[in-house]
Every structure is written in C-alpha cells, then in structure tokens.
Design an enzyme around this catalytic site. Structure first.
Site, PDB file in Angstrom:
ATOM      1  N   LYS A 269       0.822  -1.145  -0.106  1.00 22.16           N
ATOM      2  CA  LYS A 269       0.057  -0.033   0.083  1.00 22.16           C
ATOM      3  C   LYS A 269       1.062   1.337   0.078  1.00 22.16           C
ATOM      4  CE  LYS A 269      -3.976  -1.708   2.416  1.00 22.16           C
ATOM      5  NZ  LYS A 269      -5.032  -1.546   1.538  1.00 22.16           N
ATOM      6  N   ARG A 343     -10.508 -11.144   1.564  1.00 23.86           N
ATOM      7  CA  ARG A 343     -11.333 -12.096   0.960  1.00 23.86           C
ATOM      8  C   ARG A 343     -10.509 -13.419   1.016  1.00 23.86           C
ATOM      9  NH1 ARG A 343     -11.563  -9.180  -4.539  1.00 23.86           N
ATOM     10  NH2 ARG A 343     -11.298  -7.468  -3.103  1.00 23.86           N
TER      11      ARG A 343
END
Ligand code: BES
Ligand code: ZN
Ligand code: ZN
Length: 488
Positions: A269, A343
């Site tokens: 990130k 996920r």
C-alpha cells in the site's frame, strides 16, 4: 455505571443535571421543570436549538450543583439519533469538566411522539457511548470517564422497562471493547497477542473459546488463509468463541476479518493507504465484542464468533501476485493482488464455519474494500446478500441503532470479472469498478448457505476525526447493529 431511576430529579444531589429542551415545544409534564425551562428560555443565550447549551449554577429549588440545558432543536426533528448525539456530547463535555456523577431528565415520550423504549434507550446509549476514553498509551492521563450516569424516568416506564439500563450498558461496553481493540496499535496486537487478548475476555464467561493454530490449519487445508500470513513473522490463527446455551433455538455464526495490520503484502500500500490499517481487524473485533455482550445477555440462540487472524506483510517469504493457492473447500485461487487478502482469509473461515457448525445464518463482517468507502462514505456500511429478508433485517437493525447500512446488489454477470486463466477464480477483479461488489461475489463462491450476508464496514469502522459520541480511532461500529439483529 448506567442507572435508570424514578424520583424527583430536582431533588437529586448530583454534580450536574441535564435537561434536554426543544426549541419550539414543551416536552415535559412536570410543572416545576416546565417553569424552569420557561425562565431559561427568556435568556437570549439559549433557545433550545440543536447543540445549544447553557449551564446555570445553584438554581433555586434544584439540588444539583449545576443544570445543563441542552438543545434538541425542533420537536419534529427529534429521533433516536438526535437523542444519542445530545447525550453523547453532554457526557464528553462533563468528562472535560472532570465531573463524576451526572443525571439526565427524560423528556415525555408522548409529547415527543416517540416510544419510551426508544427515548430512554437512545439517551442511555448516547451517554454510555460518549463515556469512553482511549488513553492507554498517554503518560499524562488528563481526564477520567464519568463514574455514574443516571436517567430519571417516570415510575411506570421504569417498571415496564426493567433491565433496560443494564442491557444498554452491556451492549455499549461491547462497543467499547471493539473500539479498544481497533485503536490498539498493530505492534501490541500481533496475531499471537490478539488471540490472547480475546482469551482474557472470554475467561470466566459462558463462552467456550478455542484457537486453531497453524499446524491444525495446515492439516485442514486452509491454504488461502495461510498464504496471507506467509510474509509476516506472525502465524495465522482462527479464534472461535462459542456461546451455546442448552435451550438454543437456532445457530447464528458471525465471521469477522481479523487482519491485525494490512500493509498490502508485496502489492504494498501507499504510505497514506497504510496509515490506518491497524483497523483491518475491526470485523473480528465486532464479532468478538458482540459475543462478549451475548455471553452476558444470554439469549436462547447459539452464537458463534469465527475470527480468522493474520498480518499481511511483504517479505522474502510473502505471497506473490500470480501464485495459486488452494482454499479449504478445494477451489484454487490465483492471486491477482496480495492486498485483496481479506477475501482469502474469509473464504477459508466461511468454509470452516459451514462445514463444522452448519449454522442457520452466517453473517460476515469485514473492512473489506476501499471501494465500499467510495460508494457509501465513512458512515455507512454495505450489506450484501442473496437473501432479501436477511439483508432487510440487517438494514432495519442499522436504522434502529444509528449504525447505518445500505443494501448493495449482487449481480450474477459481474462474476465473470473474477475469472482466472490458470485457477478456479482470481482474488482480483479484472475491471476497475464495483470493487465492493466483486469482493462480495468472490466470498459468495465459498458459501453454500442461502442465509448468508456480508457486511463491508471499511468506511465506518475507524475514524481519525471524533464522532458525536465517539473519540478518534475505532468506532465499535457493528456491535450494537449485530446485538440488535440477534436479540431485537
Ligand atoms: N483492508 C483493505 C480495505 C480497506 C480500505 C479497509 C480502506 C479500510 C479502509 C483491503 O484489504 C484492501 O486492501 N482492499 C483492496 C482490494 C483491491 C486490491 C482489489 C482495495 O480496496 O483497494
Ligand atoms: Zn488489503
Ligand atoms: Zn485488508
């Protein structure tokens, strides 16, 4: 301590008596209170507008040291949330004044045309939620939370709503727990430390707490969950909190994303994107804290909290884009992006939950996508489900609690965006748009239960700005929502 009581508030010897006042209408039946408000309203400084406030000291006929008149705005605009906000803001002010014991007067519910249940509950909630400080790491602790908050109510309402104060306090202390865990920095909540923190909470409770460690997860075949932890010096865990009363009528599983820090992995990130990523375990905090409250409230349902816990870091051992991992249910997943890790851990946690507990309902809660924040902003969570009734029930709980939820679509044709050339599915959609929807569709591939809902709390779980009844940091979002869903 939160206490609802009957009696004459004007005779209560406390540090501050709080009187909510409407701008356009009288909302009390007691003549003495009405007279005091009428004379205060003659002052130019106070009209009862929302956020208006005046403090008067040593009022004749009032035993409290000070009376704080707090504006509620126009009567037609009063609702559960404006009552929560009023109570929360006043409590924050009283903390600032270093007070210890305060009391609220409850406006007449008939005059407000709102059920007493809602009026009383909302003031109690706002007050309790506002009575929170996270100063664990501050050396010079400036303020302390209030010791006692009372709510004066009509004797009949008190009788009809016995235990409401304790119920609100239990649920709000769940929200406080979640706030603490989420605000706690990632170096103090590595997966190893976090599973211990959870253990402490469930000690001496009616909840059975257990932890699946890496060797067990490997044996079971939780390849998706384990792949996320590869880059971290910490291991992967699944923490399970099981409230299983004898008379349980049904089983509800709460599955919560517990990424103690999300650096993104090798798909690192940006500095800005990473700054708040200690919040990425908020789903598990919501689940764990809800279970803590449920263990005290003891409803006749089995509630299980399943919390996959990992840290997502880059390193020489880290998961790579292009890698293919095998999930617990057997499906292979191509890693399109290592930052779509939530996920992956949820896929295995959901399969594990279904297989081992066969719950009637499964709700997962996760800070899953930035796209959900783009869609709904920082205050509203996204709800995804094929079961319309379940989604609507969650949305309704959001309205009841002020933890707002918005139902999002699950279009079947978007599933093709998750197609992989080399594996059964990709963890990254091929298009740029609709990221919160494709994330939910990815999860749906790992759940067979029709009664499954996914709540994306990426927006409301954490805020660097103070909220009306919240300090900066974790917000505890979802605990009151789920408690309302579970026990109404
Ligand atoms: N933890 C983030 C989502 C997030 C974003 C939570 C902002 C809270 C605030 C999640 O793991 C993530 O990084 N998602 C990616 C998915 C993408 C790579 C497909 C995202 O949303 O950008
Ligand atoms: Zn991520
Ligand atoms: Zn994440």
């Amino acid at each position: 301590m939160l206490i609802m009581k009957a009696g004459n508030p004007l005779k209560s010897k406390i540090e501050a008596l709080i009187v909510p006042v409407c701008e356009d209408k009288n909302i009390y039946v007691d003549k003495e209170i009405i007279d005091i408000i009428t004379s205060v309203k003659k002052l130019k400084e106070f009209s009862g507008k929302a956020s208006d406030e005046i403090i008067l000291y040593d009022l004749p006929g009032v035993s409290a040291k000070r009376v704080i008149f707090a504006g509620l705005g126009k009567i037609g605009e009063v609702n559960a949330e404006t009552l929560r906000i009023l109570a929360g803001q006043i409590v924050k002010k009283c903390i600032g004044k270093e007070l210890k014991r305060i009391a609220f007067i409850t406006p007449d519910s008939k005059k407000l045309k709102i059920d007493f249940q809602v009026v009383g509950k909302s003031i109690l909630e706002g007050a309790c939620l506002g009575n929170f400080i996270f100063d664990k790491y501050i050396s010079d602790k400036k303020s302390k939370i209030l010791e006692k908050i009372e709510l004066f109510v009509d004797a009949k309402d008190l009788k009809k709503n016995k235990g409401l104060d304790l119920q609100v306090e239990t649920i709000c202390s769940g929200a406080h727990l979640a706030r603490e865990w989420v605000s706690n920095p990632s170096n103090a909540k590595t997966p190893e430390k976090y599973v211990e923190t959870l253990k402490d909470v469930f000690k001496n409770s009616d909840i059975k707490y257990s932890v699946l460690k890496e060797d067990k997860l490997k044996k079971m075949g939780c390849g998706a969950l384990l792949s996320v932890a590869k880059g971290s010096s910490s291991s992967a865990f699944i923490a399970i909190a099981d409230y299983n009363p004898k008379n349980a009528k049904k089983t509800i599983a709460l599955v919560g994303k517990g990424v103690t820090f999300d650096a993104g992995g090798l798909d690192l990130k940006s500095a800005e994107g990473m700054r708040t990523m200690k919040c990425d375990m908020a789903g598990s905090a919501t689940g764990g804290a809800t279970l803590h409250a449920i263990g005290i409230l003891k409803p006749d349902i089995r509630v299980i909290g399943i919390m996959p816990i990992v840290e997502n870091m880059p390193s020489g051992d880290a998961l790579r884009p292009g890698d293919i991992v095998q999930s617990l249910c057997g499906k292979t997943i191509e890693i399109g992006n290592t930052d779509a890790e939530g996920r992956l851990i949820l896929a295995d946690a959901l399969s594990y939950t279904e297989k081992n507990y066969k719950p009637d309902v499964i709700i997962d809660v996760a800070t899953l996508t930035g796209a959900c924040v783009v869609a709904l902003g920082e205050k509203i969570a996204g709800v995804f489900s094929y079961n319309e009734k379940l989604a609507q029930k969650i949305v309704k709980s959001g309205t009841n609690t002020g933890e707002r939820c918005w139902q999002m679509p699950m279009p079947d044709d978007y599933k093709k965006l998750l197609k992989s050339e080399f594996a059964d599915i990709s963890n990254m959609a091929s298009g740029k748009w609709g990221g919160s929807i494709t994330a939910a569709l990815f999860l749906s591939e790992f759940v067979n239960n029709k009664n499954w809902a996914h709540i994306d709390i990426a927006g409301p779980a954490f805020s660097m700005k103070p909220g009306e009844y919240c300090t900066p940091g974790g917000t505890g979002f979802g605990v009151r929502l789920l408690c309302d869903y579970l026990i109404g």
